[in-house]
Design a protein around this motif. Structure first.
Motif, PDB file in Angstrom:
ATOM      1  N   PHE A   1       0.832  -1.206   0.000  1.00  0.00           N
ATOM      2  CA  PHE A   1       0.000   0.000   0.000  1.00  0.00           C
ATOM      3  C   PHE A   1       0.867   1.256   0.000  1.00  0.00           C
ATOM      4  O   PHE A   1       0.629   2.200  -0.756  1.00  0.00           O
ATOM      5  CB  PHE A   1      -0.915  -0.019   1.225  1.00  0.00           C
ATOM      6  CG  PHE A   1      -1.826   1.163   1.315  1.00  0.00           C
ATOM      7  CD1 PHE A   1      -3.020   1.196   0.602  1.00  0.00           C
ATOM      8  CD2 PHE A   1      -1.504   2.244   2.126  1.00  0.00           C
ATOM      9  CE1 PHE A   1      -3.864   2.296   0.684  1.00  0.00           C
ATOM     10  CE2 PHE A   1      -2.341   3.339   2.212  1.00  0.00           C
ATOM     11  CZ  PHE A   1      -3.530   3.375   1.488  1.00  0.00           C
TER      12      PHE A   1
ATOM     13  N   LYS B   1       1.949   3.798  -3.905  1.00  0.00           N
ATOM     14  CA  LYS B   1       1.232   5.074  -3.967  1.00  0.00           C
ATOM     15  C   LYS B   1       1.752   5.979  -5.078  1.00  0.00           C
ATOM     16  O   LYS B   1       0.976   6.670  -5.748  1.00  0.00           O
ATOM     17  CB  LYS B   1       1.344   5.788  -2.609  1.00  0.00           C
ATOM     18  CG  LYS B   1       0.466   7.014  -2.496  1.00  0.00           C
ATOM     19  CD  LYS B   1       0.533   7.598  -1.093  1.00  0.00           C
ATOM     20  CE  LYS B   1      -0.389   8.804  -0.964  1.00  0.00           C
ATOM     21  NZ  LYS B   1      -0.359   9.364   0.412  1.00  0.00           N
TER      22      LYS B   1
ATOM     23  N   SER C   1      -4.220  -2.296  -2.680  1.00  0.00           N
ATOM     24  CA  SER C   1      -3.591  -1.044  -3.118  1.00  0.00           C
ATOM     25  C   SER C   1      -4.358  -0.411  -4.264  1.00  0.00           C
ATOM     26  O   SER C   1      -4.535   0.810  -4.315  1.00  0.00           O
ATOM     27  CB  SER C   1      -2.140  -1.321  -3.548  1.00  0.00           C
ATOM     28  OG  SER C   1      -1.388  -1.847  -2.467  1.00  0.00           O
TER      29      SER C   1
END
Length: 260
Positions: free
Chosen positions: A102, A106, A126
């Motif tokens: 996660f 990003k 994610s």
């Protein structure tokens, strides 16, 4: 393009063969212009947490307080789960993997998960929150492991729903996963999957003189060679090859089976 590659198998200096196909894949992708890969994988003994090879950045995360006490990363996950307290190790690792995926995905343009589980689940989470395209690559052991899990249908449906495309190594693996899905998820899976086998680096294989090789390994020049390459485990089906040889020898006397 920045790709966040999630995997539980990536080579290190101490184990150069583990997940070598993922490394080769990454090298081929980054040989293209403007492609970068960030590999997120588990820490292993005597390997740095962060290393770079050209346009490949490898981030290894420890999941246990002590690397010496860590099991996952130093042996296959299937073997770990069968150990005493192995399920506890896997549960701790699984949570950490999802968090790391996660965090690291990003700033990427694409998430690619090698292995349906646990990488595919981490990638699906994610994607759901970062809204990034997510591609899952199935191999084989991941699907067999997944079939042993509780709530496997709900988990499989979640991964398929939160994937933009799924590549499978074979029709067999594809069908095995399909059987785990709910009817609704199967319809979605059918729209976004294909069988795409892992390629090889042809520069690593050099054609050599056959007569010279037969002489070197003391193989009769007229022998018909049957070659088997793989781990000596039941699911590779070597038993059936061995059982079939006496039948084949009734018609072809000069058969030689070479096991690698």
């Amino acid at each position: 393009m920045k790709i966040c590659l999630l995997t539980t198998s990536y080579p290190s200096k101490n184990d150069g063969s583990k997940g070598i196909f993922v490394k080769t894949f990454s090298e081929q992708i980054t040989s293209l212009k403007d492609f970068q890969i960030k590999v997120v994988t588990e820490a292993v003994k005597e390997a740095p947490d962060l290393e770079r090879h050209g346009n490949i950045l490898i981030k290894r995360f420890p999941y246990w307080h002590s690397r010496k006490s860590s099991i996952i990363g130093n042996e296959p996950i299937i073997k770990t789960i069968q150990r005493p307290f192995g399920k506890i190790h896997f549960f701790v690792f699984f949570q950490k993997f999802v968090r790391e995926a996660f965090k690291e995905s990003k700033d990427c343009d694409l998430i690619q998960s090698h292995w349906f589980f646990p990488s595919g689940f981490a990638g699906a989470v994610s994607k759901k929150f970062h809204h990034k395209p997510h591609v899952v690559t199935l191999h084989a052991a991941d699907v067999f492991l997944f079939s042993r899990l509780p709530f496997k249908t709900a988990l499989a449906d979640f991964i398929v729903k939160n994937s933009d495309f799924i590549t499978c190594q074979s029709n067999y693996v594809k069908n095995e996963l399909r059987q785990l899905l709910s009817v609704r998820a199967r319809e979605e899976f059918d729209k976004k999957n294909d069988v795409i086998q892992m390629g090889i680096d042809t520069h690593r294989f050099i054609k050599k003189d056959r007569k010279m090789l037969r002489k070197k390994y003391k193989i009769p020049h007229d022998a018909k060679i049957i070659l088997f390459v793989g781990r000596l485990v039941e699911k590779k089906g070597l038993k059936y090859l061995i059982d079939a040889i006496p039948i084949v020898q009734k018609k072809h006397k000069n058969i030689l089976v070479l096991l690698v």
